[in-house]
Design an enzyme around this catalytic site. Structure first.
Site, PDB file in Angstrom:
ATOM      1  N   CYS A 185     103.182 -25.651 -15.979  1.00  0.00           N
ATOM      2  CA  CYS A 185     103.425 -25.734 -17.413  1.00  0.00           C
ATOM      3  C   CYS A 185     102.487 -24.782 -18.166  1.00  0.00           C
ATOM      4  CB  CYS A 185     103.165 -27.174 -17.836  1.00  0.00           C
ATOM      5  SG  CYS A 185     103.256 -27.399 -19.577  1.00  0.00           S
ATOM      6  N   ARG A 219     116.162 -27.130 -19.158  1.00  0.00           N
ATOM      7  CA  ARG A 219     116.798 -26.990 -20.471  1.00  0.00           C
ATOM      8  C   ARG A 219     118.319 -27.026 -20.415  1.00  0.00           C
ATOM      9  NH1 ARG A 219     113.743 -21.642 -21.683  1.00  0.00           N
ATOM     10  NH2 ARG A 219     114.109 -21.584 -19.426  1.00  0.00           N
ATOM     11  N   GLY A 251     114.494 -22.610 -12.838  1.00  0.00           N
ATOM     12  CA  GLY A 251     114.391 -21.576 -13.869  1.00  0.00           C
ATOM     13  C   GLY A 251     115.740 -20.996 -14.250  1.00  0.00           C
TER      14      GLY A 251
HETATM   15  C1  LIG Z   1     110.324 -28.842 -23.723  1.00  0.00           C
HETATM   16  C2  LIG Z   1     109.806 -28.552 -22.351  1.00  0.00           C
HETATM   17  C3  LIG Z   1     108.833 -29.366 -21.801  1.00  0.00           C
HETATM   18  C4  LIG Z   1     108.344 -29.118 -20.522  1.00  0.00           C
HETATM   19  N1  LIG Z   1     107.426 -29.965 -19.996  1.00  0.00           N
HETATM   20  C5  LIG Z   1     107.035 -29.809 -18.701  1.00  0.00           C
HETATM   21  C6  LIG Z   1     106.203 -30.770 -18.083  1.00  0.00           C
HETATM   22  O1  LIG Z   1     105.820 -31.785 -18.677  1.00  0.00           O
HETATM   23  N2  LIG Z   1     105.838 -30.538 -16.793  1.00  0.00           N
HETATM   24  C7  LIG Z   1     106.251 -29.430 -16.089  1.00  0.00           C
HETATM   25  O2  LIG Z   1     105.894 -29.277 -14.921  1.00  0.00           O
HETATM   26  N3  LIG Z   1     107.060 -28.518 -16.655  1.00  0.00           N
HETATM   27  C8  LIG Z   1     107.469 -28.690 -17.929  1.00  0.00           C
HETATM   28  N4  LIG Z   1     108.354 -27.815 -18.477  1.00  0.00           N
HETATM   29  C9  LIG Z   1     108.914 -26.737 -17.635  1.00  0.00           C
HETATM   30  C10 LIG Z   1     110.232 -27.200 -16.965  1.00  0.00           C
HETATM   31  O3  LIG Z   1     110.007 -28.251 -16.054  1.00  0.00           O
HETATM   32  C11 LIG Z   1     110.929 -26.043 -16.226  1.00  0.00           C
HETATM   33  O4  LIG Z   1     110.086 -25.591 -15.206  1.00  0.00           O
HETATM   34  C12 LIG Z   1     111.256 -24.888 -17.149  1.00  0.00           C
HETATM   35  O5  LIG Z   1     111.842 -25.329 -18.354  1.00  0.00           O
HETATM   36  C13 LIG Z   1     112.209 -23.890 -16.450  1.00  0.00           C
HETATM   37  O6  LIG Z   1     113.406 -24.531 -16.096  1.00  0.00           O
HETATM   38  P1  LIG Z   1     114.740 -24.373 -17.002  1.00  0.00           P
HETATM   39  O7  LIG Z   1     114.967 -22.906 -17.208  1.00  0.00           O
HETATM   40  O8  LIG Z   1     115.827 -25.024 -16.180  1.00  0.00           O
HETATM   41  O9  LIG Z   1     114.483 -25.075 -18.297  1.00  0.00           O
HETATM   42  C14 LIG Z   1     108.835 -28.018 -19.762  1.00  0.00           C
HETATM   43  C15 LIG Z   1     109.813 -27.195 -20.331  1.00  0.00           C
HETATM   44  C16 LIG Z   1     110.304 -27.446 -21.596  1.00  0.00           C
HETATM   45  C17 LIG Z   1     111.384 -26.551 -22.152  1.00  0.00           C
END
Ligand SMILES: Cc1cc2nc3c(=O)[nH]c(=O)nc-3n(C[C@H](O)[C@H](O)[C@H](O)COP(=O)(O)O)c2cc1C
Length: 326
Positions: free
Chosen positions: A100, A225, A201
């Site tokens: 994160c 997302r 991702g």
């Molecule tokens: C609003 C938001 C909150 C997130 N909170 C966390 C979290 O608490 N822990 C974590 O490991 N990643 C967190 N992430 C990252 C996501 O787990 C993920 O790795 C990232 O969004 C990429 O995946 P995606 O493109 O499918 O969204 C967060 C992402 C977003 C957008």
């Protein structure tokens, strides 16, 4: 696929997202077939555990799926204590956040900032794995910066320290959420370790999930997302991976039922007062997938109160369903 003693039914996971993957949303995604859903990260700092926010995040009462709890921090002993506390509270898997980029976490060199200190990573993993008798998993980015993609080094450390599954977001810490995720590093990591790898991702369609899974050789796909306002994405990926073809999309009646149930669950979980405010963002995400709903979004966001929200959604969807059938 197995994580420790747990057999995972479907290789499609919900990514942990602070402010999003609370229990009501996890339940929706589990019903769509998510093999594993991880809650919002919890700070390893015990001083904040007594806040309403932390208490909601720690609440595993009524949890339906495998209980995976994510912890974040930078001090091995504190992380180990947080892991133990959560296991006593019912966690079946402890996930460590090194993925994160959020400022609040990184101010204390936590989340993906830790990737620049492999020695500290090793100490954290060793201490946490030795502190609990449940599987410990890890979530990372591909590295610290595009010039320092040390994901392979970190993955080998993770494997050596007994981490039982590794989720990788195909961006570096420095990339934040910019540009497009890359999957070559994930594929390279998969070649170098034998623990289960979860690719994450920018997976926003079932077709992309299949492409990423084939390209990386990952054991599972993780969506974040893309599932906001569209938990059916999970169902579609599960179906495509299992049967090789896309399922029919959800009917409007099913969308209506899901949205209304989700909002009711939010009201129950947080209480009406807090719940009606938190429901707004989810409804807004659902409405992104419903054409011509801009003015309704404004009207919905102006509603002050839980009952009003449900009445309004029932009326909105009834009208849409009637228009559709006429
Ligand atoms: C609003 C938001 C909150 C997130 N909170 C966390 C979290 O608490 N822990 C974590 O490991 N990643 C967190 N992430 C990252 C996501 O787990 C993920 O790795 C990232 O969004 C990429 O995946 P995606 O493109 O499918 O969204 C967060 C992402 C977003 C957008």
């Amino acid at each position: 696929m197995k994580i420790g003693p747990y057999t995972i039914d479907n290789p499609v996971f919900l990514a942990p997202m602070a402010g999003v993957t609370d229990q009501p949303f996890r339940h929706i995604c589990q019903a769509m077939g998510a093999g594993l859903t991880t809650g919002e990260m919890q700070s390893s700092n015990p001083e904040v555990w007594d806040t309403d926010k932390s208490k909601a995040r720690m609440d595993l009462t009524n949890e339906r799926g495998i209980r995976s709890v994510q912890i974040a921090g930078c001090e091995p002993e504190l992380l180990a204590q947080a892991a133990q506390f959560n296991v006593e509270n019912g966690a079946q898997i402890i996930d460590i956040n090194m993925g994160c980029p959020a400022k609040k976490v990184n101010k204390k060199l936590a989340g993906s900032a830790l990737l620049q200190d492999p020695e500290l990573v090793q100490r954290i993993l060793r201490t946490v794995v030795n502190s609990v008798n449940v599987p410990v998993t890890l979530k990372i980015r591909t590295g610290w910066s595009p010039e320092n993609r040390n994901g392979i080094e970190i993955a080998k450390i993770a494997e050596g320290e007994g981490i039982q599954a590794l989720a990788i977001h195909g961006r570096t810490r420095e990339c934040l959420f910019k540009g497009e995720a890359e999957y070559a590093t994930i594929a390279a990591i998969k070649q170098k370790v034998s623990i289960p790898i979860i690719a994450n991702g920018d997976i926003t369609t079932a077709a992309k999930a299949l492409t990423v899974k084939n390209f990386t050789g990952a054991d599972a796909i993780m969506v974040g997302r893309g599932a906001q306002g569209n938990p059916w994405l999970i169902q579609e990926i599960v179906h495509l991976l299992r049967y090789g073809k896309m399922p029919a999309g959800p009917q409007l009646a099913e969308i209506a039922d899901t949205v209304i149930q989700h909002v009711k669950d939010i009201h129950i979980f947080y209480g009406d007062q807090k719940g009606y405010r938190l429901a707004r963002k989810h409804v807004s995400w659902y409405l992104n997938h419903i054409p011509d709903s801009k003015s309704y979004r404004r009207a919905f966001n102006a509603i002050e109160g839980a009952t009003g929200q449900i009445d309004s959604l029932v009326e909105f969807f009834d009208k849409l369903l009637k228009e559709k059938s006429s």
